[in-house]
Scaffold this motif. Structure first.
Motif, PDB file in Angstrom:
ATOM      1  N   ARG A 171     -25.171  -1.697 -11.563  1.00 30.47           N
ATOM      2  CA  ARG A 171     -25.169  -2.427 -12.824  1.00 30.47           C
ATOM      3  C   ARG A 171     -25.300  -3.936 -12.619  1.00 30.47           C
ATOM      4  O   ARG A 171     -25.795  -4.645 -13.496  1.00 30.47           O
ATOM      5  CB  ARG A 171     -23.905  -2.120 -13.622  1.00 30.47           C
ATOM      6  N   SER A 203     -29.087  -4.059 -12.437  1.00 29.82           N
ATOM      7  CA  SER A 203     -29.807  -3.537 -13.603  1.00 29.82           C
ATOM      8  C   SER A 203     -29.622  -4.432 -14.826  1.00 29.82           C
ATOM      9  O   SER A 203     -30.554  -4.624 -15.613  1.00 29.82           O
ATOM     10  CB  SER A 203     -29.365  -2.104 -13.903  1.00 29.82           C
ATOM     11  N   LEU A 240     -32.022  -7.274 -14.661  1.00 28.92           N
ATOM     12  CA  LEU A 240     -33.365  -6.845 -15.049  1.00 28.92           C
ATOM     13  C   LEU A 240     -33.462  -6.624 -16.556  1.00 28.92           C
ATOM     14  O   LEU A 240     -34.462  -6.979 -17.188  1.00 28.92           O
ATOM     15  CB  LEU A 240     -33.731  -5.560 -14.306  1.00 28.92           C
ATOM     16  N   THR A 241     -32.422  -6.030 -17.124  1.00 29.64           N
ATOM     17  CA  THR A 241     -32.424  -5.752 -18.559  1.00 29.64           C
ATOM     18  C   THR A 241     -32.483  -7.028 -19.369  1.00 29.64           C
ATOM     19  O   THR A 241     -33.204  -7.118 -20.375  1.00 29.64           O
ATOM     20  CB  THR A 241     -31.176  -4.929 -18.934  1.00 29.64           C
ATOM     21  N   ILE A 262     -39.976   2.579 -18.486  1.00 28.69           N
ATOM     22  CA  ILE A 262     -39.075   2.255 -17.371  1.00 28.69           C
ATOM     23  C   ILE A 262     -38.679   3.526 -16.633  1.00 28.69           C
ATOM     24  O   ILE A 262     -38.595   3.543 -15.395  1.00 28.69           O
ATOM     25  CB  ILE A 262     -37.843   1.500 -17.896  1.00 28.69           C
ATOM     26  N   SER A 313     -39.256   4.289 -12.602  1.00 29.05           N
ATOM     27  CA  SER A 313     -38.229   4.796 -11.687  1.00 29.05           C
ATOM     28  C   SER A 313     -38.736   6.028 -10.942  1.00 29.05           C
ATOM     29  O   SER A 313     -38.524   6.181  -9.732  1.00 29.05           O
ATOM     30  CB  SER A 313     -36.950   5.127 -12.462  1.00 29.05           C
ATOM     31  N   VAL A 315     -33.322   0.904 -11.263  1.00 31.46           N
ATOM     32  CA  VAL A 315     -34.235   0.914 -12.411  1.00 31.46           C
ATOM     33  C   VAL A 315     -33.886   2.050 -13.368  1.00 31.46           C
ATOM     34  O   VAL A 315     -34.048   1.922 -14.590  1.00 31.46           O
ATOM     35  CB  VAL A 315     -35.696   1.021 -11.925  1.00 31.46           C
ATOM     36  N   VAL A 341     -31.784   0.872 -16.062  1.00 30.96           N
ATOM     37  CA  VAL A 341     -32.351  -0.103 -16.992  1.00 30.96           C
ATOM     38  C   VAL A 341     -32.883   0.571 -18.250  1.00 30.96           C
ATOM     39  O   VAL A 341     -32.756   0.027 -19.354  1.00 30.96           O
ATOM     40  CB  VAL A 341     -33.472  -0.915 -16.305  1.00 30.96           C
ATOM     41  N   ASP A 342     -33.481   1.770 -18.115  1.00 25.86           N
ATOM     42  CA  ASP A 342     -34.054   2.417 -19.307  1.00 25.86           C
ATOM     43  C   ASP A 342     -32.987   2.670 -20.368  1.00 25.86           C
ATOM     44  O   ASP A 342     -33.187   2.404 -21.558  1.00 25.86           O
ATOM     45  CB  ASP A 342     -34.804   3.700 -18.948  1.00 25.86           C
ATOM     46  N   GLU A 381     -30.106   1.071 -20.658  1.00 28.75           N
ATOM     47  CA  GLU A 381     -29.603  -0.211 -21.148  1.00 28.75           C
ATOM     48  C   GLU A 381     -30.525  -0.792 -22.211  1.00 28.75           C
ATOM     49  O   GLU A 381     -30.068  -1.258 -23.264  1.00 28.75           O
ATOM     50  CB  GLU A 381     -29.460  -1.189 -19.977  1.00 28.75           C
ATOM     51  N   ILE A 382     -31.830  -0.755 -21.956  1.00 23.24           N
ATOM     52  CA  ILE A 382     -32.795  -1.246 -22.943  1.00 23.24           C
ATOM     53  C   ILE A 382     -32.740  -0.410 -24.218  1.00 23.24           C
ATOM     54  O   ILE A 382     -32.795  -0.940 -25.334  1.00 23.24           O
ATOM     55  CB  ILE A 382     -34.227  -1.227 -22.365  1.00 23.24           C
TER      56      ILE A 382
END
Length: 450
Positions: free
Chosen positions: A253, A256, A259-260, A273, A277, A306, A309-310, A312-313
């Motif tokens: 985290r 990530s 990145l987010t 995303i 990955s 990664v 990240v998906d 989180e977005i």
């Protein structure tokens, strides 16, 4: 349910700091303040929203539109007297809510934890009452001097206003109101009182203003660019999922979220995303197969980061979907299997075929068990299976996906893909056994579940 959103003010404190745009359209991690408000209301069950416009209202209407793209209906009211106070802006929308039993009321520059908004939405005020979202955590208020203060006894608010000296809560900017509020606003206007707080004080004196405790939920009033930065920090802080494993929680985290924060400002979709990955897993497996195990291990760990990240977005920009969750799960399973096969190819030296095949088979069999158990648990009992509740020793087995990819990384760095396969095989099946035992303790008696 319907909601009323006030987006009429000029955002003076933003303008004083050099912002040239319209405050409700100020971008915060890929969404404007008003978009974030509308999407939060949608998540709380609101289907129709009325937005009160004032200062540069046409720009807001042009940007937001009808709401069709979000699955909600957005109507607009223009308040030509927006400069008098927010009470006049609320009053200008009277005709849209006069026949409603109740409705939500909020400002376009407030951001909340969805749990707080849902809790207030679920309350049912009696005719003539208004619930005010109340935060009693005074030590956590970002700008207490600017907050609207509440003096609460039981659940009844006795006094409301920014200048109160004796107070025990603050208004968090969301209300569950009844149409009676418009009568009080009209009365207040005749008395030369133009703010919502002044009108609500009249209701408090009548005994009809009630506090809705938001508990441990968070919120923030974004009045300045500095508070917008603070709001970003809060949004990112609460993004990690409660089902995170040990590696995801304490290592992944940290990367990530960085990145987010960057990717949220782009148009990239969470599903894209997820695909990235998966491609990283393919690359890692290919490198393992070529004997370049350190590079393969690093790509595997990057895929793990990664992979966070998906989600989180999706949570940050209200892009969660059943299809996205399904696609992510399928790509993860294939990614895991391909990485394990790549490790096996890298471990094979021409003389250890049976050993490699044995550990490969056990690792492939055990890899999907973590997800399978958690999904079956959620489907049957309607609850998330939280790895952190298993205890530190179970967590140290690194049997969740974040842990498996971390083991793969270490196996690659130390040029030990065979040992990595063995560890994956043993830990995945051991963790499966532990979870079966734990779930059996939770499970009702035989016959209680179909």
């Amino acid at each position: 349910m319907k909601a009323l959103v006030i987006a009429a003010g000029e955002g003076k404190r933003f303008r004083e700091r050099g912002y040239k745009g319209v405050k409700p359209l100020y971008s915060l991690l890929g969404l404007s303040l008003l978009e974030r408000t509308l999407l939060s209301l949608r998540e709380a069950g609101v289907k129709e929203v009325v937005v009160v416009l004032g200062y540069r209202g046409e720009e807001i209407k042009a940007k937001i539109g009808s709401g069709d793209k979000w699955g909600i209906k957005v109507d607009y009211v223009v308040n030509e007297r927006w400069f008098l106070g927010n009470g006049i802006s609320v009053l200008s929308a009277r005709e849209f809510f006069q026949n409603e039993e109740s409705f939500l009321l909020t400002m376009a520059d407030h951001i909340w934890d969805l749990q707080a908004l849902t809790r207030i939405a679920e309350l049912k005020p009696n005719p003539g009452e208004v619930y005010v979202g109340a935060d009693y955590k005074l030590e956590e208020i970002v700008d207490l001097e600017e907050a609207t203060r509440l003096q609460v006894e039981g659940i009844k608010i006795r006094r409301i206003g920014k200048g109160l000296k004796d107070f025990n809560a603050v208004d968090c900017g969301v209300f569950h109101a009844t149409p009676y509020i418009f009568e009080i606003l009209a009365k207040a206007e005749k008395e030369g009182k133009y703010t919502l707080s002044e009108a609500l004080q009249i209701m408090a004196e009548e005994g009809n203003l009630l506090a809705a405790d938001i508990g441990e939920s968070w919120w923030i009033d974004v009045d300045t660019p500095e508070e917008a930065i603070r709001a970003e920090q809060i949004l990112l802080k609460f993004l990690p999922a409660p089902k995170d494993g040990l590696i995801a929680r304490y290592i992944n985290r940290r990367f990530s979220l960085f990145l987010t924060r960057w990717l949220a400002r782009t148009d990239i979709h969470p599903n894209q995303i997820s695909l990235i990955s998966f491609i990283l897993c393919l690359g890692g497996a290919f490198l393992f197969g070529l004997g370049l195990s350190p590079a393969g291990g690093i790509l595997a760990q990057l895929a793990s980061i990664v992979d966070g990240v998906d989600g989180e977005i999706a949570r940050l920009k209200f892009l969660r979907s059943a299809w996205g969750e399904f696609l992510d799960a399928m790509l993860d399973r294939y990614g895991d299997g391909i990485l394990i096969i790549g490790m096996a190819l890298g471990a094979y030296d021409g003389n250890n075929g049976q050993t490699v095949f044995c550990w490969l088979s056990l690792a492939l069999l055990g890899a999907p068990m973590s997800m399978l158990i958690k999904e079956k648990f959620r489907n049957i009992w309607g609850q998330l299976y939280l790895p952190e509740k298993e205890g530190i020793w179970a967590n140290l087995l690194l049997g969740n996906r974040d842990g498996r990819l971390f083991v793969i990384m270490l196996a690659g760095i130390f040029h030990s893909p065979l040992w990595g396969l063995a560890i994956l095989a043993i830990t995945s099946h051991l963790l499966t056994f532990i979870r079966i035992v734990n779930i059996r303790k939770f499970c009702p008696a035989d016959g209680d579940i179909n």
